[in-house]
Design a protein around this motif. Structure first.
Motif, PDB file in Angstrom:
ATOM      1  N   THR A  32       8.296   4.134   4.158  1.00  0.00           N
ATOM      2  CA  THR A  32       9.484   4.152   5.002  1.00  0.00           C
ATOM      3  C   THR A  32      10.609   3.306   4.415  1.00  0.00           C
ATOM      4  O   THR A  32      10.423   2.543   3.459  1.00  0.00           O
ATOM      5  CB  THR A  32       9.154   3.624   6.408  1.00  0.00           C
ATOM      6  N   GLY A  33      11.773   3.428   5.026  1.00  0.00           N
ATOM      7  CA  GLY A  33      12.899   2.598   4.619  1.00  0.00           C
ATOM      8  C   GLY A  33      12.613   1.120   4.832  1.00  0.00           C
ATOM      9  O   GLY A  33      13.033   0.267   4.040  1.00  0.00           O
ATOM     10  N   THR A  34      11.889   0.812   5.904  1.00  0.00           N
ATOM     11  CA  THR A  34      11.515  -0.590   6.155  1.00  0.00           C
ATOM     12  C   THR A  34      10.638  -1.126   5.040  1.00  0.00           C
ATOM     13  O   THR A  34      10.812  -2.265   4.589  1.00  0.00           O
ATOM     14  CB  THR A  34      10.778  -0.706   7.503  1.00  0.00           C
ATOM     15  N   HIS A  35       9.679  -0.303   4.574  1.00  0.00           N
ATOM     16  CA  HIS A  35       8.827  -0.715   3.467  1.00  0.00           C
ATOM     17  C   HIS A  35       9.660  -1.025   2.223  1.00  0.00           C
ATOM     18  O   HIS A  35       9.400  -1.995   1.510  1.00  0.00           O
ATOM     19  CB  HIS A  35       7.804   0.381   3.145  1.00  0.00           C
ATOM     20  N   ALA A  91      11.876  -4.995  -1.519  1.00  0.00           N
ATOM     21  CA  ALA A  91      13.065  -5.547  -2.169  1.00  0.00           C
ATOM     22  C   ALA A  91      13.175  -7.051  -1.888  1.00  0.00           C
ATOM     23  O   ALA A  91      13.466  -7.852  -2.792  1.00  0.00           O
ATOM     24  CB  ALA A  91      14.319  -4.823  -1.691  1.00  0.00           C
ATOM     25  N   LEU A  92      12.939  -7.444  -0.647  1.00  0.00           N
ATOM     26  CA  LEU A  92      12.974  -8.861  -0.293  1.00  0.00           C
ATOM     27  C   LEU A  92      11.850  -9.628  -0.991  1.00  0.00           C
ATOM     28  O   LEU A  92      12.041 -10.771  -1.433  1.00  0.00           O
ATOM     29  CB  LEU A  92      12.845  -9.030   1.226  1.00  0.00           C
ATOM     30  N   GLY A 128       9.164 -10.758   8.461  1.00  0.00           N
ATOM     31  CA  GLY A 128       8.559 -10.443   9.752  1.00  0.00           C
ATOM     32  C   GLY A 128       9.552  -9.822  10.712  1.00  0.00           C
ATOM     33  O   GLY A 128       9.237  -8.887  11.460  1.00  0.00           O
ATOM     34  N   ILE A 129      10.801 -10.334  10.689  1.00  0.00           N
ATOM     35  CA  ILE A 129      11.850  -9.782  11.551  1.00  0.00           C
ATOM     36  C   ILE A 129      12.241  -8.384  11.094  1.00  0.00           C
ATOM     37  O   ILE A 129      12.372  -7.451  11.908  1.00  0.00           O
ATOM     38  CB  ILE A 129      13.086 -10.717  11.550  1.00  0.00           C
ATOM     39  N   VAL A 130      12.444  -8.211   9.778  1.00  0.00           N
ATOM     40  CA  VAL A 130      12.835  -6.899   9.241  1.00  0.00           C
ATOM     41  C   VAL A 130      11.777  -5.842   9.553  1.00  0.00           C
ATOM     42  O   VAL A 130      12.092  -4.705   9.918  1.00  0.00           O
ATOM     43  CB  VAL A 130      13.054  -6.996   7.716  1.00  0.00           C
ATOM     44  N   ALA A 131      10.501  -6.223   9.408  1.00  0.00           N
ATOM     45  CA  ALA A 131       9.401  -5.274   9.638  1.00  0.00           C
ATOM     46  C   ALA A 131       9.051  -5.134  11.109  1.00  0.00           C
ATOM     47  O   ALA A 131       8.170  -4.334  11.457  1.00  0.00           O
ATOM     48  CB  ALA A 131       8.166  -5.715   8.853  1.00  0.00           C
ATOM     49  N   ARG A 132       9.733  -5.922  11.971  1.00  0.00           N
ATOM     50  CA  ARG A 132       9.448  -5.907  13.413  1.00  0.00           C
ATOM     51  C   ARG A 132       7.954  -6.095  13.668  1.00  0.00           C
ATOM     52  O   ARG A 132       7.320  -5.343  14.422  1.00  0.00           O
ATOM     53  CB  ARG A 132       9.962  -4.599  14.048  1.00  0.00           C
ATOM     54  N   ASN A 161       0.834  -1.216   0.000  1.00  0.00           N
ATOM     55  CA  ASN A 161       0.000   0.000   0.000  1.00  0.00           C
ATOM     56  C   ASN A 161       0.863   1.259   0.000  1.00  0.00           C
ATOM     57  O   ASN A 161       0.591   2.216  -0.733  1.00  0.00           O
ATOM     58  CB  ASN A 161      -0.909   0.007   1.230  1.00  0.00           C
ATOM     59  N   ALA A 162       1.887   1.258   0.843  1.00  0.00           N
ATOM     60  CA  ALA A 162       2.745   2.444   0.950  1.00  0.00           C
ATOM     61  C   ALA A 162       3.504   2.686  -0.350  1.00  0.00           C
ATOM     62  O   ALA A 162       3.672   3.832  -0.778  1.00  0.00           O
ATOM     63  CB  ALA A 162       3.725   2.278   2.108  1.00  0.00           C
ATOM     64  N   GLY A 163       3.956   1.620  -0.997  1.00  0.00           N
ATOM     65  CA  GLY A 163       4.683   1.761  -2.252  1.00  0.00           C
ATOM     66  C   GLY A 163       3.825   2.358  -3.345  1.00  0.00           C
ATOM     67  O   GLY A 163       4.265   3.237  -4.101  1.00  0.00           O
ATOM     68  N   ILE A 164       2.583   1.895  -3.437  1.00  0.00           N
ATOM     69  CA  ILE A 164       1.669   2.443  -4.449  1.00  0.00           C
ATOM     70  C   ILE A 164       1.315   3.891  -4.117  1.00  0.00           C
ATOM     71  O   ILE A 164       1.251   4.761  -4.996  1.00  0.00           O
ATOM     72  CB  ILE A 164       0.411   1.560  -4.556  1.00  0.00           C
TER      73      ILE A 164
END
Length: 476
Positions: free
Chosen positions: A266-269, A274-275, A309-313, A113-116
């Motif tokens: 965000t950077g996390t998004h 990318a993953l 899940g870990i990356v996105a906390r 959603n954030a990317g779009i």
């Protein structure tokens, strides 16, 4: 109450894929009492590393008609053989559940959603360029994981933006529905179409990947040009809109309800997306270079879900809920795979599979390779209206259609491509496909107007597919 008062007529509702497939099991079981039993001699095909029927060796054998118990056992045996405990489609079903959990974990991070939303913000004031960008995004979702039901969440976000940019609801619906649909039509690594169909056909899903990329690129380009031309025509003259009579009503409905909220990208998004994209590239590498198949791919997507899940906390509770909910959402697909494979189980047990192949061999005996692949394409178009489920149709048709290709001297990967292209094309307009009807209902676009919008493009896409299949057959 007046005895002569007319009763309300209940509208006809097309049966679900489950009902259709179970009815087909019953029908096939009945046919085992009628169709002569027969078998081909088998010989090892080194390219496929499996035994395949040998043309011209068909002979009738002792019949084995199937009864009520066999009908009830068929969906179970479609997943695994209770007599030998050998897997039939259970590995495919588990893979579907794992990838469902993976996709749900990605969606729960809000990255898609954030990317779009980020893309929309960057293109504000240049809205016409949102069309190819967003259609590319949705096509990527379609070609990688069969994005369909997930698109329904985006109509409420995109339609107000398109209306505010002086386009119409048809444009917004086309960007999403057509974008994702063309991606499915040109599936490359789509687990619910290409992978399942290739597995049922006995070939690696990477075989024929180049042709599918060509079909994807050409159909996406044709669709983008078509939608952009229509959108620009509407912007210049609103009366050219296919829903011009609903313009005031749609603007009142969508623009008043639009809150204009955007999720921060965000950077996390970015890392999550990318993953997400890298996962499908790694999957292809694993199959081609690492010898992966369903078990390894299932484990890989489970691992990637955990990593994201870990990356996105996400937290343990949220991660587990997202993964389980995603797997639950695709449980129906997993069951459909067993149900559809059950049809083949009944045919094999009733010893009529080879008889059907023999009839098919005779019917295509006089056809050239190009004629064969195009007839195969149109057969899949017809079946797609009755079985819109890509996974259901794959498991239903590939075990029969793929061996027929051997008799015609056509690669099985071409039959897989013909199937997925036909199914993807039909599901752009299929009234039995819930995603189409749901999208049009959300967008307030009458079905007959959508057909008017789509028919010229359908002709172009059909031409692209048939020419691509024909040239690939000649080159092979």
């Amino acid at each position: 109450m007046d005895d002569h008062e007319p009763r309300a007529v209940r509208p006809f509702r097309f049966p679900t894929a489950f009902t259709i497939l179970f009815a087909l099991i019953i029908l096939v079981a009945a046919l085992t009492w009628i169709i002569p039993a027969g078998q081909y001699e088998r010989a090892l095909n080194p390219a496929l590393d499996r035994d395949v029927p040998v043309a011209g060796t068909y002979a009738e054998v002792e019949p084995n008609p199937q009864g009520p118990i066999d009908i009830l056992m068929a969906p179970i045996a479609g997943l695994y053989d209770p007599a030998t405990n050998e897997a039939n489609a259970i590995d495919v079903a588990v893979f579907v559940l794992m990838i469902g959990g993976f996709i749900s974990v990605v969606s729960a991070t809000g990255a898609i959603n954030a990317g779009i939303g980020w893309a929309m913000t960057r293109l504000e004031g240049r809205e016409k360029w949102m069309i190819p960008v967003l259609m590319g995004v949705f096509a990527f979702g379609g070609t990688t994981y069969g994005m369909a039901e997930e698109t329904l969440a985006f109509y409420g976000l995109l339609i107000p933006i398109m209306l505010a940019a002086r386009y119409d609801a048809v444009t917004a619906v086309a960007i999403i529905l057509l974008g994702a649909g063309v991606g499915v039509l040109g599936s490359t690594v789509n687990a619910f179409a290409t992978v399942i169909a290739s597995d049922a056909a006995g070939v690696p899903f990477t075989q024929g990947l180049g042709l599918r990329l060509v079909i994807l690129a050409l159909c996406w380009l044709a669709s983008v040009i078509y939608v952009m031309r229509y959108a620009e025509k509407v912007r210049k003259d609103p009366t050219k809109s296919l829903v011009h009579d609903l313009k005031a009503e749609n603007e009142a409905h969508f623009l008043s309800a639009h809150q204009g909220e955007r999720v921060t990208f965000t950077g996390t998004h970015k890392v999550v997306l990318a993953l997400f994209g890298a996962s499908f590239l790694i999957m292809v590498w694993g199959v081609v270079a690492g010898g992966w198949w369903m078990g390894e791919m299932s484990a890989f997507f489970l691992g990637m879900a955990i990593l994201i899940g870990i990356v996105a906390r996400s937290g343990e509770k949220n991660f587990v809920e997202a993964f389980v909910n995603g797997a639950r959402d695709l449980l129906g697909v997993a069951l459909i795979i067993g149900l559809a494979r059950g049809i083949v189980v009944v045919m094999d047990a009733g010893r009529i599979t080879d008889t059907v192949l023999h009839w098919a061999e005779l019917s295509v005996g006089g056809l050239g390779e190009v004629a064969f692949i195009n007839v195969m394409y149109w057969l899949q178009v017809l079946m797609s209206f009755f079985v819109p489920s890509s996974s259901g149709l794959a498991v239903l048709s590939m075990p029969i259609m793929a061996p027929v290709a051997d008799f015609a001297g056509v690669g099985r990967d071409l039959v897989v491509t013909a199937y997925q292209s036909a199914n993807g094309l039909v599901n752009l307009i299929n009234p039995t496909f819930a995603v189409v009807m749901g999208a049009l209902a959300i967008g307030r676009v009458p079905y007959e107007r959508w057909l008017r919008f789509m028919w010229p493009l359908l002709a172009v896409l059909t031409l692209i597919i048939m020419v691509s299949l024909s040239l690939a057959t000649l080159i092979a």
